[in-house]
Motif scaffolding. Sequence first.
Motif, short mmCIF file in Angstrom:
data_model
loop_
_atom_site.label_atom_id
_atom_site.label_comp_id
_atom_site.label_asym_id
_atom_site.label_seq_id
_atom_site.Cartn_x
_atom_site.Cartn_y
_atom_site.Cartn_z
N ALA A 270 -78.65 -14.72 83.96
CA ALA A 270 -77.39 -14.03 83.72
C ALA A 270 -77.59 -12.37 83.83
CB ALA A 270 -76.82 -14.60 82.36
N LYS A 271 -78.84 -12.17 83.11
CA LYS A 271 -78.93 -10.62 83.02
C LYS A 271 -79.35 -10.00 84.57
CE LYS A 271 -78.11 -9.51 79.19
NZ LYS A 271 -77.05 -8.67 78.93
N ILE A 273 -78.22 -11.30 87.38
CA ILE A 273 -77.20 -11.36 87.91
C ILE A 273 -76.23 -10.01 87.72
CG2 ILE A 273 -74.68 -12.46 88.47
CD1 ILE A 273 -76.35 -15.07 88.19
N SER A 274 -76.19 -9.77 86.54
CA SER A 274 -75.55 -8.59 85.89
C SER A 274 -76.02 -7.31 86.44
CB SER A 274 -75.62 -8.55 84.50
OG SER A 274 -74.84 -7.41 84.21
N PRO A 303 -79.76 -19.35 94.79
CA PRO A 303 -79.45 -18.29 93.42
C PRO A 303 -80.41 -18.99 92.34
CG PRO A 303 -77.61 -18.92 94.72
CD PRO A 303 -78.60 -19.51 95.49
N VAL A 304 -80.52 -20.24 92.23
CA VAL A 304 -81.11 -20.63 91.03
C VAL A 304 -82.47 -20.51 91.11
CG1 VAL A 304 -81.66 -22.90 89.63
CG2 VAL A 304 -79.35 -22.66 90.63
N PHE A 307 -83.07 -16.52 90.35
CA PHE A 307 -82.77 -16.01 89.20
C PHE A 307 -83.28 -16.78 87.99
CE2 PHE A 307 -78.90 -14.72 91.68
CZ PHE A 307 -79.14 -13.54 91.78
N TYR A 308 -83.54 -18.06 88.25
CA TYR A 308 -84.16 -18.87 87.29
C TYR A 308 -85.52 -19.58 87.55
CZ TYR A 308 -79.42 -18.48 85.18
OH TYR A 308 -78.37 -18.13 84.32
N LEU A 312 -85.17 -21.86 83.90
CA LEU A 312 -84.03 -23.08 84.13
C LEU A 312 -84.01 -23.58 82.64
CD1 LEU A 312 -81.65 -23.51 85.88
CD2 LEU A 312 -83.19 -25.54 86.90
N PHE A 316 -78.83 -21.11 79.73
CA PHE A 316 -77.49 -21.63 78.98
C PHE A 316 -77.46 -23.16 79.61
CE2 PHE A 316 -76.18 -17.20 77.72
CZ PHE A 316 -76.20 -17.47 76.49
N ILE A 317 -77.32 -23.19 80.79
CA ILE A 317 -76.78 -24.43 81.42
C ILE A 317 -77.92 -25.57 81.36
CG2 ILE A 317 -75.74 -25.26 83.59
CD1 ILE A 317 -73.77 -23.39 82.51
N LYS A 318 -79.18 -25.12 81.62
CA LYS A 318 -80.24 -25.92 81.45
C LYS A 318 -80.60 -26.82 82.66
CE LYS A 318 -80.83 -25.80 76.57
NZ LYS A 318 -79.69 -24.74 76.21
N ARG A 319 -79.67 -27.45 83.05
CA ARG A 319 -79.86 -28.43 84.22
C ARG A 319 -78.62 -28.83 85.08
NH1 ARG A 319 -81.56 -33.45 84.53
NH2 ARG A 319 -80.19 -33.58 86.35
N LYS A 320 -78.91 -29.12 86.37
CA LYS A 320 -77.82 -29.32 87.15
C LYS A 320 -76.86 -30.33 86.64
CE LYS A 320 -76.52 -30.07 91.95
NZ LYS A 320 -76.99 -29.93 93.33
N VAL A 321 -75.58 -30.43 87.12
CA VAL A 321 -74.69 -31.77 86.40
C VAL A 321 -74.76 -32.63 87.93
CG1 VAL A 321 -72.65 -32.44 85.91
CG2 VAL A 321 -73.33 -30.23 84.89
N PRO B 48 -72.41 -11.70 82.36
CA PRO B 48 -72.51 -13.12 83.11
C PRO B 48 -72.85 -14.16 81.87
CG PRO B 48 -73.41 -11.61 84.62
CD PRO B 48 -73.02 -10.76 83.34
N MET B 95 -75.40 -25.47 90.31
CA MET B 95 -75.60 -26.37 88.91
C MET B 95 -74.78 -27.60 88.87
SD MET B 95 -78.01 -24.58 87.90
CE MET B 95 -78.20 -25.22 85.98
#
Lengths: 323, 138
Positions: A270-271, A273-274, A303-304, A307-308, A312, A316-321, B48, B95
Amino acid sequence: MSKANIAFYWAASCGGCEIAVLDINEKILDVIEKANILMWPVAMDTKYEDLKKMKDKSIDVCFFNGAIRTSENEELAKILRKKSKLLVAFGSCAHEGCIPALANLFNKKLIFDRAYQETETTVNSENTLPLPSFEVKEGEIHIPEFYDTVKTLDQVVDVDYYIPGCPPTPNIVEEAFNKFLAGDLPPKGAVLAPVKALCDECPRKKKDKMIETIYRVYEKEADPEKCFLDQGIICMGPATRSGCGHQCIKGNMPCTGCFGKTPEVTDQGAKMISALASVLAVENELTLDEKKVEELVSKIKDPVGTFYRYSLASSFIKRKVIK
Amino acid sequence: MEDFEPKIIAFLCKWCTYAGADLAGVSRLKFSPNAVPIKVMCSGRVDPSFILDAFAKGADGVLVGGCHPGDCHYAQGNYKTLRRVKLLKMLLKDMGLEEERLRLEWISASEGNKFREVVNDMVVKIKEIGPSPLKMEE
């Protein structure tokens, strides 16, 4: 002075962290002079039964590398937590999930399908898949269960300290060992590395950031004197902790973020991306309509993974849904 | 899922969209009460990580409201927001989260009606796709 008891363990990792311990070279001899190594699967034959028989808290410091991928990883994390006074997440996998956690973009079924059936070199006509338990004529046999989601060490047990890096660099490892052996420790929960971002120690020439477009590493030969971001190549430096000695930067490759987030930050991606959004095409931002912005950001193909790559599991999201 | 009421976290800039939401209120416009407004100084202040944190904590949708391009009180904050949200949408797609869950809208202080329409529309669309899968995992 009595010797300290230390232990090393590996969970879901590549083995690079074991090599990182030896990367401190002859200084390992100083460590051994001051400490007994009770367990180190890569170098010593310690049985899990022997570990279980140890008294609680009989290990002074346990360096645990690797993420939590299977029930065996989790079980050993819990046992080692009980047997250790201090449990240290050693390396990026235990700290933030690292490369194994990119498997969180899939689940157990998708991974098994790929690994045991779809890969081009696999012949598995009987469709044999690993099963947690299996009946043979001698009785039931077991292997560890494979989880859907990779976790960091501190998502399954309490962790005292973190040593970042993929793998941790010799200077960081040596400094950490010295701190533990001398008992000179920061408050619990600290990451044993500098607090500033990598850009702070990066020697490249930087100007006011203005990125016109984004290049992937292979698309452009980077000028070794200039900041990668100024050249349009994504470098995770602004969102990554320093302390690695900027080895990748010296090799003319951008930072990919293995030292993880800086303190006070919860989510490294996130940072980044910011930071990136703030400087991307900033010189002509007034004339960029939505379509042009979409075109510009679509140059980031993964992107993942960008950035991660290392964080990962701890994001925050931790894993793909996956439905 | 008939009684599902989406929870939408709305980050609204103080100068435009929050004032627009206020106008919708004082004009006594009736609209879905699902958006929880959070006043920020500028849509460019929305990190973000605020948005990802909201999703991780179970928000079904996140609305970011800012001034129209050219109208930002801080000149260019909203342009940065646009790029941030586009990057985040790419990320959320990877995601496995539906794109409709994150929405960026330019709503001025005089557009109370637009605020109402955006919130109503978002509630309808999120009701269609259902509760956030992140919430269901807990």
